[in-house]
Design an enzyme around this catalytic site. Structure first.
Site, PDB file in Angstrom:
ATOM      1  N   ASP A 188      22.833   6.067  26.589  1.00  0.00           N
ATOM      2  CA  ASP A 188      21.457   6.164  25.857  1.00  0.00           C
ATOM      3  C   ASP A 188      20.292   6.015  26.880  1.00  0.00           C
ATOM      4  O   ASP A 188      19.321   6.756  26.726  1.00  0.00           O
ATOM      5  CB  ASP A 188      21.384   4.826  25.061  1.00  0.00           C
ATOM      6  CG  ASP A 188      22.340   4.601  24.028  1.00  0.00           C
ATOM      7  OD1 ASP A 188      21.914   4.919  22.766  1.00  0.00           O
ATOM      8  OD2 ASP A 188      23.438   4.350  24.230  1.00  0.00           O
ATOM      9  N   LYS A 232      18.952   0.353  23.797  1.00  0.00           N
ATOM     10  CA  LYS A 232      20.092  -0.767  24.143  1.00  0.00           C
ATOM     11  C   LYS A 232      20.668  -0.274  25.195  1.00  0.00           C
ATOM     12  O   LYS A 232      20.596   0.901  25.836  1.00  0.00           O
ATOM     13  CB  LYS A 232      21.135  -0.860  22.938  1.00  0.00           C
ATOM     14  CG  LYS A 232      20.512  -1.059  21.713  1.00  0.00           C
ATOM     15  CD  LYS A 232      21.413  -1.487  20.727  1.00  0.00           C
ATOM     16  CE  LYS A 232      22.582  -0.381  20.391  1.00  0.00           C
ATOM     17  NZ  LYS A 232      21.856   0.969  19.729  1.00  0.00           N
ATOM     18  N   GLY A 262      23.886   5.283  19.204  1.00  0.00           N
ATOM     19  CA  GLY A 262      25.454   5.915  18.459  1.00  0.00           C
ATOM     20  C   GLY A 262      25.176   5.088  17.154  1.00  0.00           C
ATOM     21  O   GLY A 262      24.814   4.216  16.884  1.00  0.00           O
ATOM     22  N   SER A 263      25.655   6.028  16.467  1.00  0.00           N
ATOM     23  CA  SER A 263      25.746   5.344  14.827  1.00  0.00           C
ATOM     24  C   SER A 263      27.015   4.373  14.763  1.00  0.00           C
ATOM     25  O   SER A 263      27.828   4.304  15.948  1.00  0.00           O
ATOM     26  CB  SER A 263      26.224   6.555  13.847  1.00  0.00           C
ATOM     27  OG  SER A 263      24.851   7.342  13.628  1.00  0.00           O
ATOM     28  N   GLY A 264      27.322   3.797  13.583  1.00  0.00           N
ATOM     29  CA  GLY A 264      28.300   2.804  13.590  1.00  0.00           C
ATOM     30  C   GLY A 264      27.833   1.474  13.580  1.00  0.00           C
ATOM     31  O   GLY A 264      28.601   0.381  13.651  1.00  0.00           O
ATOM     32  N   HIS A 265      26.543   1.178  13.774  1.00  0.00           N
ATOM     33  CA  HIS A 265      26.007  -0.211  13.852  1.00  0.00           C
ATOM     34  C   HIS A 265      24.851  -0.324  12.832  1.00  0.00           C
ATOM     35  O   HIS A 265      24.273  -1.420  12.818  1.00  0.00           O
ATOM     36  CB  HIS A 265      25.205  -0.379  15.300  1.00  0.00           C
ATOM     37  CG  HIS A 265      25.797  -0.022  16.420  1.00  0.00           C
ATOM     38  ND1 HIS A 265      27.144  -0.581  16.794  1.00  0.00           N
ATOM     39  CD2 HIS A 265      25.847   1.012  17.535  1.00  0.00           C
ATOM     40  CE1 HIS A 265      27.739   0.131  17.978  1.00  0.00           C
ATOM     41  NE2 HIS A 265      26.782   0.957  18.312  1.00  0.00           N
ATOM     42  N   HIS A 288      30.915  -1.827  20.587  1.00  0.00           N
ATOM     43  CA  HIS A 288      31.896  -0.764  20.459  1.00  0.00           C
ATOM     44  C   HIS A 288      33.450  -0.816  20.615  1.00  0.00           C
ATOM     45  O   HIS A 288      34.169  -0.127  20.922  1.00  0.00           O
ATOM     46  CB  HIS A 288      31.591   0.335  21.549  1.00  0.00           C
ATOM     47  CG  HIS A 288      29.884   0.633  21.468  1.00  0.00           C
ATOM     48  ND1 HIS A 288      29.240   0.009  22.507  1.00  0.00           N
ATOM     49  CD2 HIS A 288      29.186   1.212  20.790  1.00  0.00           C
ATOM     50  CE1 HIS A 288      28.122   0.414  22.193  1.00  0.00           C
ATOM     51  NE2 HIS A 288      27.887   1.306  21.344  1.00  0.00           N
TER      52      HIS A 288
END
Lengths: 328, 328
Positions: free
Chosen positions: B110, B105, B54-57, B216
């Site tokens: 995922d 991860k 996921g994006s945001g990391h 998250h």
């Protein structure tokens, strides 16, 4: 106040100790007076670049100490000028016999203390004052414009010149030329919180932003409704490019800078917005930098900086640099 | 919600476009399906490392695409797994005939999607699953431990091995060895805000922190009163070192990672705190990294990651890397 600190009075010393230990291959840290110097200095026959200012703008300036950039940095307390004895001690530690160039952001406290240090310094010296912020003319702590993220560009290019053997006059002239070719403007979505104050410097409503914010939370041009990223980029670039007198065909360096609490995802989105605008004006992004380079503690927001490049400044920008925060 | 964005639905595409343009010397970006690959690939005869999540990391994972690290990264929507078609397209784009190593991860989404992609992929492939977070066993989105900032260490070391010509089995074995030698734990001072949600994922009182936070915003071990930095470092390192079975004389890599909104000044202060604790236990910080490497949007907080190094992993860590976010 929510911060990862121990006692408020220990913030600078402990952070500096951590910085010195994390980058022991690059720098040496003096605790008292507080300054950071290159681990491989002083370098005989090389002009020594010394900068400094209040802490809270990291990685500015200590993160830029190393090969091809600064020889020393003097961190003051948070948002407080370092003292002349710090500057004198730092200059003494890095003086290689070719003179000392001070790079000073235009704030009254910094200016006064660097002037006092310069008066006491017996080796040849000169000063470059940065004042790239187009947001306002006089400001809370300044007569004239504020020095902000454009200082990073000045330090990189003058630092490269010094590294390649330029003399004191040439380094000063180059630093001034880069400053004159550089403009910045920023916005804040939230305030920063100075540890010693314990509460936010200012407050913004949930639907407000500060346009033209200073890096200490000084007021800018206006408090406006929260704008989309495209409008933020357009507003800042309008002010910057008009003031710079940018013309179609110019080669520009674009720095999209985070104020400390802005996610990288948003900074790249801003870069995209700025790039689309510059494309539309036939201005070329010849070089670019995206990240947290001149921050304001935990402020959410960003600034845009544009430098008009020429062949010499482009070559010096591209020259190798090896510091904690900038490396290529 | 205060963010430098345009429309919520455009965040990933515009951020990715900006990333691709800012780093055109290093990467190529495909918009649909979304993935990022090395500009100088595919490389014949080299194992291709493909990661994603996921994006945001950010800078995880796209910021680690380049020489000596990842060949491709697949960004999902914010905090949402990428899809198998992204992974397949990315793997196809970087396959150099020596096989594909997926670095994943440990989150159910995922894992499931990378497994589906792996099943459809016709070239030889293997997977390294990272699960370095000691905070909790099962969690909101995981069976077993979560994969967090230790993933950066796995990607760097396995990436260096692939760059130097190691085959698929060797790269996988090395990735698993590094993951087994790596432990992390983090704390949050504030929540992140997912753009599509528009409000904070959770709330913390002004005097509270979340110990063992997930990247998250998943709950950790406990909600506790705000602790000083020394106690944060002690608590995280206790959990990490006990679980790792670290012994006096071990050579460690210490990563002090910001969650996105934490000033660098605080991260270096945390590094100092952690270093003092490790000194007291006769554990050597042989390598270190301080900065925002695996973030959680605009969360304030940090994580500590420790990897026990051996001569081979030390050499591979030191090998050259040239990506947007890691370079030496």
């Amino acid at each position: 106040m929510k911060k990862l600190i121990n006692a408020v009075d220990d913030v600078l010393a402990q952070s500096l100790a951590g910085f010195g230990r994390a980058h022991a291959d690059l720098v040496r840290v003096s605790a008292d007076p507080a300054f950071v110097v290159r681990a491989d200095g002083p370098r005989q026959g090389k002009v020594a670049l010394v900068s400094g200012g209040g802490s809270g703008h990291e990685p500015l300036h200590a993160g830029y100490v190393g090969k091809g950039m600064l020889d020393a940095a003097c961190p003051g307390a948070v948002f407080t000028s370092p003292t002349p004895d710090q500057m004198l001690a730092a200059a003494g530690a890095v003086d290689g016999g070719a003179g000392v160039l001070f790079v000073v952001k235009n704030y009254e406290g910094d200016l006064m203390n660097f002037e006092m240090a310069a008066e006491m310094l017996e080796t040849p010296h000169a000063t470059v004052l940065t004042n790239d912020d187009v947001a306002v003319e006089d400001s809370t702590y300044t007569t004239g414009r504020r020095g902000v993220a454009g200082t990073v560009v000045v330090e990189k290019i003058a630092g490269s010149a010094a590294e390649s053997g330029a003399d004191l006059d040439a380094c000063q002239a180059l630093g001034e030329r880069v400053n004159e070719a550089t403009r910045s403007m920023g916005v804040a979505l939230t305030s920063c919180t100075v540890p010693a104050a314990g509460s936010p410097t200012f407050t913004l409503a949930e639907d407000e932003m500060e346009l033209g914010i200073g890096i200490h939370g000084e007021p800018g041009r206006a408090r406006v409704p929260l704008m989309p990223a495209d409008a933020v980029a357009e507003t800042c670039l309008d002010a910057i490019l008009n003031d710079l007198g940018a013309k179609g065909g110019d080669d520009l360096l674009l720095l999209v800078n985070g104020m400390g609490a802005t996610p990288l995802m948003e900074l790249y989105l801003l870069f995209d917005a700025a790039a689309r605008i510059l494309d539309g004006r036939n201005l070329k992004i010849a070089r670019r930098l995206v990240g947290n380079y001149c921050t304001s503690l935990d402020m959410a927001g960003c600034s845009l900086t544009v430098t008009r490049l020429d062949p010499e400044t482009t070559r010096l920008w591209d020259a190798p640099v090896h510091t904690a925060a900038l490396r290529w």
